[in-house]
Design an enzyme around this catalytic site. Structure first.
Site, PDB file in Angstrom:
ATOM      1  N   SER A 102       3.416   0.587   0.645  1.00 31.78           N
ATOM      2  CA  SER A 102       2.814   0.296   1.938  1.00 31.78           C
ATOM      3  C   SER A 102       3.249   1.325   2.985  1.00 31.78           C
ATOM      4  CB  SER A 102       3.193  -1.118   2.381  1.00 31.78           C
ATOM      5  OG  SER A 102       2.593  -1.406   3.609  1.00 31.78           O
ATOM      6  N   GLU A 105       1.233   4.443   2.433  1.00 29.16           N
ATOM      7  CA  GLU A 105      -0.168   4.242   2.817  1.00 29.16           C
ATOM      8  C   GLU A 105      -0.317   4.220   4.335  1.00 29.16           C
ATOM      9  OE1 GLU A 105      -0.910   1.597  -1.225  1.00 29.16           O
ATOM     10  OE2 GLU A 105      -0.607   0.595   0.690  1.00 29.16           O
ATOM     11  N   PHE A 121      -5.155  -9.181   8.852  1.00 26.51           N
ATOM     12  CA  PHE A 121      -6.202  -8.180   8.628  1.00 26.51           C
ATOM     13  C   PHE A 121      -5.724  -7.219   7.545  1.00 26.51           C
ATOM     14  CE2 PHE A 121      -7.649  -3.819   9.721  1.00 26.51           C
ATOM     15  CZ  PHE A 121      -9.027  -3.996   9.613  1.00 26.51           C
ATOM     16  N   HIS A 169       0.511  -9.459   2.554  1.00 25.77           N
ATOM     17  CA  HIS A 169       0.384  -8.094   3.081  1.00 25.77           C
ATOM     18  C   HIS A 169       1.007  -7.961   4.462  1.00 25.77           C
ATOM     19  CE1 HIS A 169      -2.317  -7.778  -0.266  1.00 25.77           C
ATOM     20  NE2 HIS A 169      -2.395  -6.484  -0.077  1.00 25.77           N
ATOM     21  N   PRO A 170       1.772  -6.883   4.653  1.00 25.68           N
ATOM     22  CA  PRO A 170       2.346  -6.641   5.978  1.00 25.68           C
ATOM     23  C   PRO A 170       1.261  -6.170   6.935  1.00 25.68           C
ATOM     24  CG  PRO A 170       2.717  -4.728   4.596  1.00 25.68           C
ATOM     25  CD  PRO A 170       2.040  -5.761   3.717  1.00 25.68           C
ATOM     26  N   ILE A 228      -6.865  -3.883   5.124  1.00 23.44           N
ATOM     27  CA  ILE A 228      -7.811  -2.786   4.871  1.00 23.44           C
ATOM     28  C   ILE A 228      -7.071  -1.716   4.077  1.00 23.44           C
ATOM     29  CG2 ILE A 228      -7.281  -1.546   7.020  1.00 23.44           C
ATOM     30  CD1 ILE A 228     -10.346  -0.926   7.216  1.00 23.44           C
ATOM     31  N   CYS A 229      -7.793  -1.025   3.207  1.00 28.88           N
ATOM     32  CA  CYS A 229      -7.172   0.035   2.405  1.00 28.88           C
ATOM     33  C   CYS A 229      -6.902   1.235   3.314  1.00 28.88           C
ATOM     34  CB  CYS A 229      -8.097   0.423   1.250  1.00 28.88           C
ATOM     35  SG  CYS A 229      -7.449   1.757   0.250  1.00 28.88           S
ATOM     36  N   ALA A 230      -5.645   1.388   3.710  1.00 30.21           N
ATOM     37  CA  ALA A 230      -5.288   2.413   4.698  1.00 30.21           C
ATOM     38  C   ALA A 230      -5.581   3.818   4.181  1.00 30.21           C
ATOM     39  CB  ALA A 230      -3.812   2.284   5.080  1.00 30.21           C
TER      40      ALA A 230
HETATM   41  N1  LIG Z   1      -2.530  -5.204   6.388  1.00 25.33           N
HETATM   42  C1  LIG Z   1      -2.858  -4.218   5.532  1.00 25.33           C
HETATM   43  O1  LIG Z   1      -4.007  -3.847   5.378  1.00 25.33           O
HETATM   44  N2  LIG Z   1      -1.820  -3.668   4.851  1.00 25.33           N
HETATM   45  C2  LIG Z   1      -1.983  -2.634   3.991  1.00 25.33           C
HETATM   46  N3  LIG Z   1      -3.113  -1.854   3.762  1.00 25.33           N
HETATM   47  C3  LIG Z   1      -2.720  -0.837   2.977  1.00 25.33           C
HETATM   48  O2  LIG Z   1      -3.452   0.075   2.568  1.00 25.33           O
HETATM   49  N4  LIG Z   1      -1.405  -0.948   2.669  1.00 25.33           N
HETATM   50  C4  LIG Z   1      -0.898  -2.042   3.282  1.00 25.33           C
HETATM   51  O3  LIG Z   1       0.227  -2.461   3.274  1.00 25.33           O
END
Ligand SMILES: NC(=O)N[C@H]1NC(=O)NC1=O
Length: 176
Positions: A86, A89, A121, A69-70, A123-125
């Site tokens: 991503s 989001e 870290f 994940h970035p 998290i669901c953005a």
């Molecule tokens: N680091 C991280 O949470 N990345 C992400 N979260 C999200 O919802 N999209 C992402 O790429």
């Protein structure tokens, strides 16, 4: 896209991976693996197959998923190298429009988190706004590694669910 489950179940694996390969960020191997579990009775069954595959991985595998994940508001966002999912989001939660104080706070906390845990870290953005994300990031930093590994994976599953829903329309009972 508007596919019913029969259409999904009939997809050759090349198409299946092309369509669903990024529901877990940069982990098409998961999609490729669960294709073996067809036929799925509905979208939830596909989501469950992905979830069970992830749960069956050793802890190193789960950390590997997190490492794909970035960062939020990180280098990939700056350089335009995020995946489409991503990017959308992150933009939705304002990560592309942080003021300079928030941007440097975010960068500092992301580095601190990665330094401590050896994975980023996550998290669901789409389920959080800027204030939430910053708060969670600072609150989660002191946690145990095992707690954060599990938390991160929970968030991966939320991201996955929303990405799956975007790929199919759920507006009719006959649809996924
Ligand atoms: N680091 C991280 O949470 N990345 C992400 N979260 C999200 O919802 N999209 C992402 O790429």
């Amino acid at each position: 896209m508007n596919m019913d489950i029969a259409t999904v179940n009939a997809l050759p694996y090349e198409d299946f991976v092309n369509i669903f390969g990024n529901v877990v960020e940069k982990c098409p191997i998961i999609t490729a693996a669960v294709w073996s579990g067809r036929p799925f009775v509905n979208l939830t069954a596909l989501e469950t197959a992905i979830s069970e595959f992830i749960d069956a991985l050793p802890e190193s595998g789960k950390e590997g998923i997190l490492r794909c994940h970035p960062d939020l508001a990180g280098r990939d966002l700056q350089s335009g190298t995020l995946t489409r999912e991503s990017r959308e989001e992150q933009a939705g939660s304002g990560m592309d429009a942080l003021n300079s104080a928030d941007a440097s706070r975010m960068a500092r906390l992301n580095e601190e988190y990665k330094e401590r845990f050896g994975f980023p870290f996550v998290i669901c953005a789409r389920m959080n706004d800027k204030a939430n994300i910053l708060r969670e990031l600072s609150e989660r930093c002191p946690n145990e590694r095992s707690v954060e590994r599990a938390r991160g994976i929970e968030e991966v599953k939320k991201i996955c669910r929303l990405r799956l829903q975007d790929l199919v329309h759920t507006d009719s009972p006959n649809k996924l």
